[in-house]
Design a protein around this motif. Structure first.
Motif, PDB file in Angstrom:
ATOM      1  N   VAL A  23       0.838  -1.135   0.000  1.00  0.00           N
ATOM      2  CA  VAL A  23       0.196  -0.022   0.070  1.00  0.00           C
ATOM      3  C   VAL A  23       0.829   1.339  -0.020  1.00  0.00           C
ATOM      4  CG1 VAL A  23      -1.812   1.221   1.545  1.00  0.00           C
ATOM      5  CG2 VAL A  23      -2.060  -1.133   1.054  1.00  0.00           C
ATOM      6  N   ALA A  58      -3.947  -5.112  -1.265  1.00  0.00           N
ATOM      7  CA  ALA A  58      -3.405  -3.746  -1.095  1.00  0.00           C
ATOM      8  C   ALA A  58      -3.901  -2.771  -1.817  1.00  0.00           C
ATOM      9  CB  ALA A  58      -2.016  -3.807  -1.663  1.00  0.00           C
ATOM     10  N   SER A 101      -7.396  -2.205  -0.155  1.00  0.00           N
ATOM     11  CA  SER A 101      -7.445  -1.333   0.741  1.00  0.00           C
ATOM     12  C   SER A 101      -7.298   0.145   0.238  1.00  0.00           C
ATOM     13  CB  SER A 101      -6.234  -1.433   1.842  1.00  0.00           C
ATOM     14  OG  SER A 101      -6.107  -2.832   2.097  1.00  0.00           O
ATOM     15  N   LEU A 102      -6.562   0.277  -0.713  1.00  0.00           N
ATOM     16  CA  LEU A 102      -6.447   1.810  -1.425  1.00  0.00           C
ATOM     17  C   LEU A 102      -7.863   2.283  -1.799  1.00  0.00           C
ATOM     18  CD1 LEU A 102      -3.135   1.563  -3.267  1.00  0.00           C
ATOM     19  CD2 LEU A 102      -3.598   3.046  -1.387  1.00  0.00           C
TER      20      LEU A 102
END
Length: 304
Positions: free
Chosen positions: A117, A170, A173-174
């Protein structure tokens, strides 16, 4: 005294939030344990479907158009769909890998998610890491190499599935971070379950096999319960405390995974997994520290 009148309440809220975060981590550990146990008797995609279908049913009881009008309305529906598919991909890859890897091995690799991330947030969100954070990211990826030991025969090739799943998580999550500015967390949670279930529904005839006995049925139900309840606890925790306070407690999952791996499967990770996990965790904690330092105004008091 007036300047500190809210400090005890803030401290109490943070303690409750940390407890909720630890509860969420336990739920996710039990989810992976149930999934790994089920891989011995059924296709991993069936377990993924059970996880999303069960989660969708439970979440719909809490968040639905009747109890929460407008919960299905999203300002970024396409981003919601992409985010949900990224989570689905990460879950499926992890469940396939769990058939061959230990619980502690998979979670140790997934701990590299914050590193990915931090690395991709620069080109995507304009949050470029400085030289110290880049060094921490490089060290963290070295820890992943210690765990997987590619080319040295140290771990099953299924580890590459976890690495790819880490990348999916990742970007998930972004996208979750971006969506937080447009949709409430309840809407995002509903989309996650619905999208995963709908995507797998047409494929059921290709992988479905009827579970033999009540225990597999209960384990399938448990994947949905643990997944939904864990994400709900995460939402509650982040309402009470900032992410920089809660994030370090994610790493407590390694304790649960080692314990459950030993109790349920009589498996203990080797020393290289411990060493690599320690490197990845240390790198992640340093990134969190740098994140907190970056957001503390110069000259301000740090009460935590």
């Amino acid at each position: 005294m007036p300047a500190y009148s809210h400090q005890p309440e803030t401290g109490r809220s943070r303690l409750i939030a940390i407890g909720l975060m630890c509860g969420a981590v336990l739920c996710f550990s039990l989810l992976d344990t149930s999934a790994k146990w089920l891989t011995g008797s059924m296709d991993p995609l069936q377990i993924v479907f059970a996880r999303y279908a069960g989660s969708m049913l439970l979440v719909s009881l809490l968040f639905n158009p009747w109890s929460r009008p407008g919960v299905l309305r999203s300002r970024k529906p396409w981003l919601q769909a992409v985010r949900s598919l990224l989570l689905l991909g990460s879950t499926a890859l992890n469940f396939f890998a769990l058939k061959y890897l230990q619980l502690a091995e998979t979670v140790s690799i997934m701990f590299a998610t914050p590193l990915v991330v931090a690395l991709v947030a620069g080109p995507l969100l304009g949050e470029w890491p400085g030289p110290r954070r880049l060094a921490a990211i490089a060290v963290g990826f070295l820890g992943v190499l210690v765990i997987t030991r590619p080319g040295l025969g140290g771990m099953h090739p299924a580890a590459i599935l976890v690495v790819i799943g880490c990348g999916c998580y990742a970007f998930y999550s972004l996208s979750t971070r971006v969506l937080a500015a447009y949709d409430p967390p309840e809407t995002t949670m509903v989309y996650s379950g619905v999208a995963g279930t709908v995507a797998l529904l047409p494929l059921i005839p290709l992988f479905w096999s009827w579970p033999q006995g009540p225990l597999p049925w209960l384990a399938m139900l448990a994947t949905g319960v643990f997944g939904a309840f864990g994400h709900w606890l995460l939402i509650l925790a982040h309402r009470l405390a900032p992410a920089t306070i809660l994030a370090p407690f994610i790493y407590s999952q390694i304790v649960w995974m080692i314990a459950l791996g030993f109790i349920v499967f009589d498996q203990l990770p080797d020393r290289w997994t411990f060493v690599g996990a320690a490197i990845v965790i240390a790198s992640g904690l340093y990134l969190l520290y740098r994140e907190r330092v970056r957001h503390v105004p110069e000259g301000s008091a740090r009460l935590d």
